[in-house]
Design an enzyme around this catalytic site. Structure first.
Site, PDB file in Angstrom:
ATOM      1  N   LYS A  18     -10.801  21.063  -3.774  1.00 42.43           N
ATOM      2  CA  LYS A  18      -9.967  21.389  -4.923  1.00 42.43           C
ATOM      3  C   LYS A  18     -10.249  22.825  -5.346  1.00 42.43           C
ATOM      4  CE  LYS A  18      -7.999  18.303  -8.323  1.00 42.43           C
ATOM      5  NZ  LYS A  18      -8.231  17.243  -9.290  1.00 42.43           N
TER       6      LYS A  18
ATOM      7  N   GLU B 122     -12.144  -2.282   6.381  1.00 45.02           N
ATOM      8  CA  GLU B 122     -11.528  -3.186   5.404  1.00 45.02           C
ATOM      9  C   GLU B 122     -10.149  -3.669   5.845  1.00 45.02           C
ATOM     10  OE1 GLU B 122     -13.002  -0.335   4.859  1.00 45.02           O
ATOM     11  OE2 GLU B 122     -14.045  -0.260   2.931  1.00 45.02           O
TER      12      GLU B 122
ATOM     13  N   TRP C 140      -5.056  21.090  -4.384  1.00 49.86           N
ATOM     14  CA  TRP C 140      -5.663  20.397  -3.244  1.00 49.86           C
ATOM     15  C   TRP C 140      -5.370  21.129  -1.947  1.00 49.86           C
ATOM     16  CZ3 TRP C 140      -4.478  14.444  -4.010  1.00 49.86           C
ATOM     17  CH2 TRP C 140      -5.304  13.968  -5.040  1.00 49.86           C
TER      18      TRP C 140
ATOM     19  N   THR D  10     -18.983  -1.716   6.343  1.00 52.43           N
ATOM     20  CA  THR D  10     -18.486  -0.347   6.430  1.00 52.43           C
ATOM     21  C   THR D  10     -19.695   0.511   6.798  1.00 52.43           C
ATOM     22  OG1 THR D  10     -18.993   0.157   4.130  1.00 52.43           O
ATOM     23  CG2 THR D  10     -16.826  -0.771   4.577  1.00 52.43           C
TER      24      THR D  10
END
Ligand code: ADP
Length: 534
Positions: A433, A324, A438, A177
């Site tokens: 936040k 992934e 959110w 990654t």
């Protein structure tokens, strides 16, 4: 029949059925080098013989530090098919990170472009496992002090190699990654996972690559296996075109026109540049062969998809995935259910991340792991599972990303609607936040990038004395275009609840990027996070 799903099958298939089809590579000096699939398969066998002679044993790691080109593809095929593992190194990483990754993977041999030797020399001494260096003479003659000349070495080897019969679960490729959110972690792909990924990728409703296609992977081969595009090409016998190091819009457009590319894949920042160039001079390049421009890696703004279609009649294929997930997870296309929908609804579907492709399963969960409703509104962490989704990281790191019931926690926050369309609202690390609510940075960015004066927009969390966090927008304007903070705020008003609107707009010359071309929000937070506290 019990017939192993291995990449070896693709080799003989490409040679026997598509032997005369071209694989084209651009070198640093911009010259184009042409091979055929037959050449590539022969050269792959030669490379396998050469690697065997160098003592590469089953399971050993053959690293690559290369641009996208034919020799890189040969390493992708030779190492796995001889039972070794190819490990792609990301040439945009810092030398210390490269040293960490190469040590972690215990790389045995490395294939490196001559043009990248300066980078390699910065970390090679920190990788004690490396025994041999093969140098691809992409920009000149190889000095023997730097390693073996790739071309001379494979020319001296036989084009016959007795490919072993491998179990399908044998490791084939390691990809790390890019570490946007922490230390890079290694992900292992098996022959089986790559073969299945390839088959589903080539389904008509996924990317639909076929023999008649000419595929241009702009996305680097070190970034999640170039999204599998080179494997799609060899499996179907498509023509393949590699851009080498020339990834600027002008070079790519010229290559697409010249080679009659039909499918090209890259991150949004590449396509934003290409759209701006086409808008400036719509007639300069003949792109009539293009049938799909695959965009993934970050959200493709609706205005980008719409701009390509409306102004240039070019179709975007938006896809979501991760290292992934090999990487294909979801692909966006309108369904029968939307056939009669308004253009706005269709565009919204195309700009979403789409729904999971065959054999990938999707769900989103709340903070206690409970499944959330597919109502298009409730946000939660996206989880996926499937035959090419990782079940662990190399070395057993990051166990908390894998659930007890076999799902991978993506770290992406999303909604899912009734038709199964996923909309990524943020990465959990980038979520804003504000007063406990959110706010989706991705939605705000998309809206900002639809403003005619805005080239790029990244929305990130700024610390706030009262609300904990408030959105801030970093804006890059198009050349010779103007927009004020008030105008940008007015552009967003009406589209979003008031408390979503950014508290400030910061006009910058460039947005910092990750090694895979995404907006680097951690750097924006570090640089401007206290902007509202002053
Ligand atoms: P890294 O994790 O280092 O950035 P990856 O390329 O594996 O490297 O990144 C995967 C992440 O990229 C996903 O978790 C998601 O946040 C983002 N991503 C990929 N494709 C899309 C997309 N189409 N829309 C929005 N985000 C995307």
């Amino acid at each position: 029949m019990q017939f192993p799903l291995t990449l070896t099958h693709f080799l003989s298939r490409a040679r026997d059925f598509f032997g005369t089809t071209e694989v084209v590579s651009r070198r640093p000096d911009k010259s184009l080098h042409r091979h055929t699939w037959r050449d590539v398969v022969d050269r792959t066998a030669r490379l396998a013989n050469a690697l065997t002679k160098l003592g590469v044993r089953p399971g050993a790691r053959v690293a690559t530090l290369c641009w996208n080109h034919t020799a890189h593809l040969e390493a992708w095929l030779a190492a796995p098919c001889m039972g070794a593992v190819v490990h792609t190194l990301n040439l945009r990483l810092h030398p210390n990170e490269l040293a960490y990754i190469a040590r972690h993977a215990e790389d045995d041999v490395i294939i490196v472009d001559r043009s990248l030797l300066p980078l390699f020399h910065k970390f090679k001494d920190q990788v004690p496992s490396l025994r041999h260096v093969l140098v691809v003479p992409d920009d000149g003659e190889v000095d023997p002090v730097n390693g073996l000349d790739y071309e001379k070495t494979i020319a001296a080897a036989s084009a016959e190699f007795a490919w072993p019969e491998l179990p399908e679960n044998q490791a084939a490729m390691i990809c790390y990654t890019s570490g946007t959110t922490g230390n890079p972690k290694g992900v292992l792909y098996s022959h089986r996972s790559i073969v299945l990924h390839t088959l589903v990728s080539c389904m008509r409703d996924t990317l639909g690559v076929g023999e008649a296609d000419t595929v241009l992977p702009v996305v680097p081969m070190f970034h999640a296996a170039a999204w599998g595009l080179p494997f799609d090409a060899i499996a179907t016998g498509a023509k393949l075109v590699f851009p080498g190091p020339h990834l600027d819009p002008g070079s790519l457009l010229e290559l697409m026109a010249k080679e009659r590319v039909t499918v090209a894949g890259g991150v949004p920042t590449i396509w934003l540049g290409i759209l701006a160039m086409l808008d400036a001079d719509p007639k300069k390049f003949d792109l009539s062969a293009i049938r799909a421009m695959v965009i993934g890696g970050s959200a493709a703004p609706a205005s980008l998809i719409d701009g390509f279609k409306k102004r240039h009649d070019l179709s975007v294929q938006h896809a979501w995935g991760m290292t992934e997930t090999s990487p294909l997870g979801t692909v966006s296309r309108t369904k029968r259910a939307q056939a009669d929908a308004s253009p706005e609804v269709k565009l919204a579907a195309l700009a979403s991340q789409g729904y999971a492709c065959a054999f990938v399963e999707q769900r989103h969960v709340g903070e206690n792991g409970q499944r959330l409703p597919w109502d298009g509104e409730t946000m939660g962490e996206l989880e996926v599972r499937g035959p090419w989704v990782a079940q662990s990281y190399l070395g057993g790191e990051g166990v908390d990303r894998f659930t007890a019931d076999g799902w991978f926690k993506t770290g992406d926050v999303a909604t899912i609607d009734r038709e199964g369309f996923v909309r990524i609202t943020d990465r959990s690390k980038d979520v804003i936040k504000s007063g406990g609510e959110w706010i989706s940075s991705v939605a705000l960015e998309n809206a900002l990038m639809s403003h005619p004066a805005v080239l790029e927009a990244a929305v990130f969390a700024g610390r706030h004395p009262k609300w904990d966090e408030r959105p801030l927008a970093a804006i890059v304007l198009k050349p010779n275009q103007q927009a004020t903070a008030e105008q940008l705020r007015a552009h967003l008003e009406g589209q979003f609840a008031k408390f979503w609107l950014p508290d400030d707009f910061l006009f910058v010359t460039a947005i910092p990027r990750t090694s895979t071309g995404k907006f680097l929000k951690s750097k924006l937070r570090a640089d401007y996070g206290d902007h509202l506290m002053k």
